[in-house]
Design a protein around this motif. Structure first.
Motif, PDB file in Angstrom:
ATOM      1  N   HIS A 119       0.819  -1.209   0.000  1.00  0.00           N
ATOM      2  CA  HIS A 119       0.000   0.000   0.000  1.00  0.00           C
ATOM      3  C   HIS A 119       0.859   1.268   0.000  1.00  0.00           C
ATOM      4  CE1 HIS A 119      -3.124  -2.974   1.320  1.00  0.00           C
ATOM      5  NE2 HIS A 119      -3.737  -2.322   0.356  1.00  0.00           N
ATOM      6  N   GLY A 120       2.098   1.148   0.473  1.00  0.00           N
ATOM      7  CA  GLY A 120       3.018   2.272   0.325  1.00  0.00           C
ATOM      8  C   GLY A 120       3.332   2.536  -1.136  1.00  0.00           C
ATOM      9  N   ALA A 121       3.490   1.460  -1.913  1.00  0.00           N
ATOM     10  CA  ALA A 121       3.722   1.628  -3.349  1.00  0.00           C
ATOM     11  C   ALA A 121       2.504   2.265  -4.014  1.00  0.00           C
ATOM     12  CB  ALA A 121       4.041   0.276  -3.979  1.00  0.00           C
ATOM     13  N   ARG A 141      10.452   5.925  -0.719  1.00  0.00           N
ATOM     14  CA  ARG A 141      11.633   5.551   0.065  1.00  0.00           C
ATOM     15  C   ARG A 141      11.234   4.750   1.307  1.00  0.00           C
ATOM     16  NH1 ARG A 141      15.927   7.232  -2.176  1.00  0.00           N
ATOM     17  NH2 ARG A 141      16.092   9.176  -3.363  1.00  0.00           N
ATOM     18  N   LEU A 142      10.118   5.095   1.907  1.00  0.00           N
ATOM     19  CA  LEU A 142       9.632   4.336   3.059  1.00  0.00           C
ATOM     20  C   LEU A 142       9.295   2.900   2.639  1.00  0.00           C
ATOM     21  CD1 LEU A 142       8.800   4.399   6.055  1.00  0.00           C
ATOM     22  CD2 LEU A 142       6.543   5.205   5.332  1.00  0.00           C
ATOM     23  N   ALA A 143       8.655   2.767   1.483  1.00  0.00           N
ATOM     24  CA  ALA A 143       8.327   1.430   0.987  1.00  0.00           C
ATOM     25  C   ALA A 143       9.586   0.642   0.670  1.00  0.00           C
ATOM     26  CB  ALA A 143       7.434   1.536  -0.247  1.00  0.00           C
ATOM     27  N   LEU A 144      10.547   1.277   0.018  1.00  0.00           N
ATOM     28  CA  LEU A 144      11.787   0.591  -0.338  1.00  0.00           C
ATOM     29  C   LEU A 144      12.527   0.077   0.890  1.00  0.00           C
ATOM     30  CD1 LEU A 144      13.132   2.931  -3.163  1.00  0.00           C
ATOM     31  CD2 LEU A 144      12.600   0.494  -3.395  1.00  0.00           C
ATOM     32  N   LEU A 154       6.449  -0.802  -7.790  1.00  0.00           N
ATOM     33  CA  LEU A 154       7.543   0.165  -7.694  1.00  0.00           C
ATOM     34  C   LEU A 154       8.209   0.372  -9.052  1.00  0.00           C
ATOM     35  CD1 LEU A 154       9.025  -0.992  -4.273  1.00  0.00           C
ATOM     36  CD2 LEU A 154       7.880   1.188  -4.742  1.00  0.00           C
ATOM     37  N   LEU A 155       8.274  -0.661  -9.865  1.00  0.00           N
ATOM     38  CA  LEU A 155       8.804  -0.502 -11.219  1.00  0.00           C
ATOM     39  C   LEU A 155       7.860   0.337 -12.082  1.00  0.00           C
ATOM     40  CD1 LEU A 155      10.206  -4.096 -11.786  1.00  0.00           C
ATOM     41  CD2 LEU A 155      11.531  -1.997 -11.479  1.00  0.00           C
ATOM     42  N   ASN A 191      16.864   6.329 -10.085  1.00  0.00           N
ATOM     43  CA  ASN A 191      18.087   5.532 -10.199  1.00  0.00           C
ATOM     44  C   ASN A 191      18.066   4.357  -9.218  1.00  0.00           C
ATOM     45  OD1 ASN A 191      19.159   7.119 -12.225  1.00  0.00           O
ATOM     46  ND2 ASN A 191      20.248   8.468 -10.804  1.00  0.00           N
ATOM     47  N   GLN A 192      17.525   4.607  -8.022  1.00  0.00           N
ATOM     48  CA  GLN A 192      17.434   3.529  -7.032  1.00  0.00           C
ATOM     49  C   GLN A 192      16.414   2.481  -7.477  1.00  0.00           C
ATOM     50  OE1 GLN A 192      16.627   4.947  -3.085  1.00  0.00           O
ATOM     51  NE2 GLN A 192      16.769   2.911  -2.149  1.00  0.00           N
ATOM     52  N   LEU A 193      15.283   2.920  -7.999  1.00  0.00           N
ATOM     53  CA  LEU A 193      14.267   1.982  -8.468  1.00  0.00           C
ATOM     54  C   LEU A 193      14.781   1.152  -9.642  1.00  0.00           C
ATOM     55  CD1 LEU A 193      11.109   4.292  -8.328  1.00  0.00           C
ATOM     56  CD2 LEU A 193      11.598   2.356  -6.814  1.00  0.00           C
ATOM     57  N   ARG A 194      15.669   1.736 -10.421  1.00  0.00           N
ATOM     58  CA  ARG A 194      16.203   1.033 -11.586  1.00  0.00           C
ATOM     59  C   ARG A 194      17.032  -0.176 -11.172  1.00  0.00           C
ATOM     60  NH1 ARG A 194      18.592   5.325 -14.336  1.00  0.00           N
ATOM     61  NH2 ARG A 194      16.534   5.844 -15.165  1.00  0.00           N
TER      62      ARG A 194
END
Length: 473
Positions: free
Chosen positions: A396-398, A418-421, A436-437, A458-461
Motif C-alpha cells: 500500500h506504500g507503493a 523511500r519508506l516502501a523501499l 515500484l517498477l 536511479n534507485q528503483l532502476r
C-alpha cells in the motif's frame, strides 16, 4: 534399505532417493497409484515395476516420471529436478494445465479427499482461467450442503484435541509469516498443507474434528494462494484458492469461504477481468451474509475493488458506505482467529487502492479521488517498520506513492516510495516490486528537473525485474 541389484544401466539415483525416503519400490508404486486415482487417471503402476526402473534404467511414459519427482520432492522436503531422479533431461516441456484441472469433483467429503489425494501440481506450468471455469465453483459452493467428514478406521492414528490445537497454532503462524515476510515462507506453508491433508486422508476423527481439519486446510490453502498471487503466479494462486474454497465448504465455514471468494475477486480485478471480479464479489457477499459484521466489512472492502476496475463509482461508493457501517456495528459474536487482522486501517488501505484505479477510469473526478486515496492509504503505508503487517505496508506504500505521483505531488511520492523501499530487505513481494517498477516509469519524465526524483528513479532502476504481474491501470 539395501540397494537393489544393478547393471551398468541401473538408475542408482532413483535407488538412492528411495533409500533416503525409506520407501521400497512397492511403496513408490502405491503412492503413484493413489495420486493417479485421486486425479481421475485410470492408469496404474504394478507393484514391481519400479524395480525395472532401477535395474534397467527404464523411464516410464507419460506423466509418471514427473509424478515420481513430485512425490520424492514432497517426501524429502527438497526441490528435485527431473534429471536428479532419472539421470537425463526431461524429453520435452510438460503441457500447461489450467488452474481448474481435475477439479470437476462432487461437493462432498469424497470430492475434497480426492482433490487433496496427491501433491498440488505446482511443479507444472499452471495457467489462470477465466469465466465459468472460475465463477461456477463459487456459486456451487453456496448451493451445496456442507458434508460430514468422518474417518473412524484410519491408519494414521486418532486426531486428538491437543493435535488440533497445535495445527490451529501453525495455521495462525503461517498467516503471520505472510503478513510480515510475504512469500518467503511459501515452501513451509505448502508443507503444512500437505501434512494436514495427510491427516484428513489417513487419520481417524469424528465429524467435529474433521471440520476443524478441513478449516485448517482451507486457511493454509488460502495463505498459499495469496503468497502465489503476490509472487505473480496467477494460475497457481487460482489452484490454491479453488482448493481452499472446497475445504472451507466442507468445514461449514461460510465466513472463510467468503474471504477466499473475495480474494479470488481481487485477483480477477488485478488481472483486469472486471466481470469475473464482480461475479466473485457477489458470491463472496452472499456467503458472508450471516457472518460477524467485521467479516462482512472485509468482504465489502475487497468487493469495492471489483467496482473500481469496472469504473463504477456509484457501486464503489455504496460498498465503501457498507464497509464503514459494518465496522461501526457492535459485534455480537467473536471474530474467527483467521480474521483477527481486520481493522479500520487495513480496510481503508484496501479501498484506498481502489480509488487510485478509479481515478484513472473516472477522469472528471480524478483530483478528488486521488486526494481521498491518499487519506485512506496513509496509515497503512506509514506502518512502523517494527509492526505488522509489513507486506501490506509495502504494497500500500507503493500504491500511495503512485497516487501522489498521479496527483503531481512529487515530494510526497519520493518520501513515500523511500519508506516502501526500506521494507524490501525483509519482505518478499513480487507484486509490490512490480508496482515500484511502474512508479519508476511514471516518475522518469520528471527526473531531469528534480534531483530527488532522479535519485529515486536511479534507485528503483536497481530493483530486480520480476515477470511483471498485471496491475490495474
Amino acid at each position: 534399505m539395501e540397494a537393489e541389484p544393478t547393471t551398468s544401466r541401473t538408475n542408482q539415483r532413483l535407488s538412492d532417493l528411495l533409500h533416503e525416503a525409506r520407501w521400497r519400490p512397492e511403496a513408490l508404486a502405491r503412492r503413484i497409484n493413489a495420486v493417479l486415482a485421486a486425479r481421475g487417471n485410470s492408469r496404474r503402476v504394478h507393484a514391481k515395476t519400479p524395480y525395472k526402473w532401477i535395474a534397467d534404467g527404464a523411464v516410464p511414459h507419460g506423466d509418471i516420471p514427473e509424478l515420481v519427482v513430485e512425490l520424492l520432492s514432497a517426501q524429502l522436503h527438497t526441490e528435485l529436478r527431473y534429471a536428479d531422479v532419472w539421470g537425463q533431461a526431461a524429453p520435452r516441456p510438460q503441457p500447461a494445465l489450467p488452474a481448474d484441472h481435475a477439479m470437476d469433483l462432487p461437493w462432498d467429503s469424497n470430492g475434497l479427499l480426492s482433490l487433496v489425494g496427491g501433491p498440488v501440481p505446482t511443479r507444472r506450468t499452471i495457467i489462470a482461467v477465466t469465466g465459468a471455469a472460475l465463477t461456477a465453483p463459487a456459486w456451487a459452493a453456496l448451493q451445496q450442503p456442507a458434508p460430514d467428514l468422518v474417518a473412524t478406521a484410519g491408519d494414521g492414528g486418532p486426531v486428538s484435541p491437543p493435535l488440533l490445537d497445535m495445527i490451529d497454532t501453525v495455521v495462525a503462524q503461517a498467516q503471520q509469516l505472510d503478513d510480515n515476510q510475504g512469500g518467503a515462507a511459501r515452501g513451509f506453508v505448502n508443507d503444512q498443507f500437505a501434512a494436514v491433508a495427510r491427516l484428513l486422508r489417513r487419520a481417524s476423527y469424528n465429524a467435529a474434528a474433521g471440520r476443524r481439519l478441513a478449516a485448517a486446510l482451507a486457511q493454509l490453502a488460502q495463505t498459499a494462494g495469496f503468497m502465489a498471487f503476490d509472487a505473480g503466479e496467477d494460475g497457481i494462486a487460482q489452484r490454491w484458492y479453488l482448493t481452499a474454497l472446497r475445504a472451507a465448504h466442507t468445514a461449514a465455514e461460510p465466513g472463510l469461504a467468503a474471504s477466499i471468494l473475495a480474494l479470488m475477486s481481487n485477483q480477477a480485478a488485478d488481472r483486469g477481468h472486471a466481470l469475473d471480479a464482480l461475479q466473485l464479489a457477489a458470491a463472496a457477499q452472499e456467503s458472508a451474509a450471516t457472518t460477524p459484521p467485521a467479516v462482512r466489512a472485509l468482504v465489502a472492502a475487497r468487493s469495492s475493488l471489483a467496482h473500481a476496475v469496472a469504473g463504477d463509482l456509484t457501486s464503489y461508493t455504496r460498498t465503501r458506505h457498507d464497509t464503514l457501517e459494518l465496522l461501526d456495528t457492535t459485534p455480537d459474536t467473536s471474530l474467527p482467529r483467521w480474521a483477527s487482522y481486520i481493522d479500520r486501517t487495513e480496510l481503508d488501505a484496501i479501498t484506498g487502492r481502489g480509488l487510485v484505479v478509479l481515478a484513472e477510469r473516472v477522469p472528471t473526478r480524478r483530483k478528488q479521488l486521488l486526494h481521498h486515496a491518499g487519506q485512506l492509504l496513509h496509515a497503512r503505508a506509514h506502518t512502523s517498520p517494527t509492526d505488522a503487517p509489513q507486506r501490506s505496508a509495502l504494497r500500500h506504500g507503493a500504491w500511495l506513492s503512485l497516487a501522489h505521483t498521479a496527483a503531481g505531488d512529487l515530494d510526497l511520492a519520493v518520501s513515500t516510495a523511500r519508506l516502501a523501499l526500506g521494507r524490501l530487505p525483509a519482505v518478499s513481494s513480487v507484486r509490490s516490486v512490480a508496482l515500484l517498477l511502474r512508479l519508476h516509469d511514471e516518475l522518469a519524465p520528471a527526473a531531469p528537473r528534480s534531483p530527488a526524483v532522479r535519485n529515486l528513479v536511479n534507485q528503483l532502476r536497481t530493483l530486480p525485474t520480476p515477470a511483471r504481474p498485471t496491475t490495474p491501470r
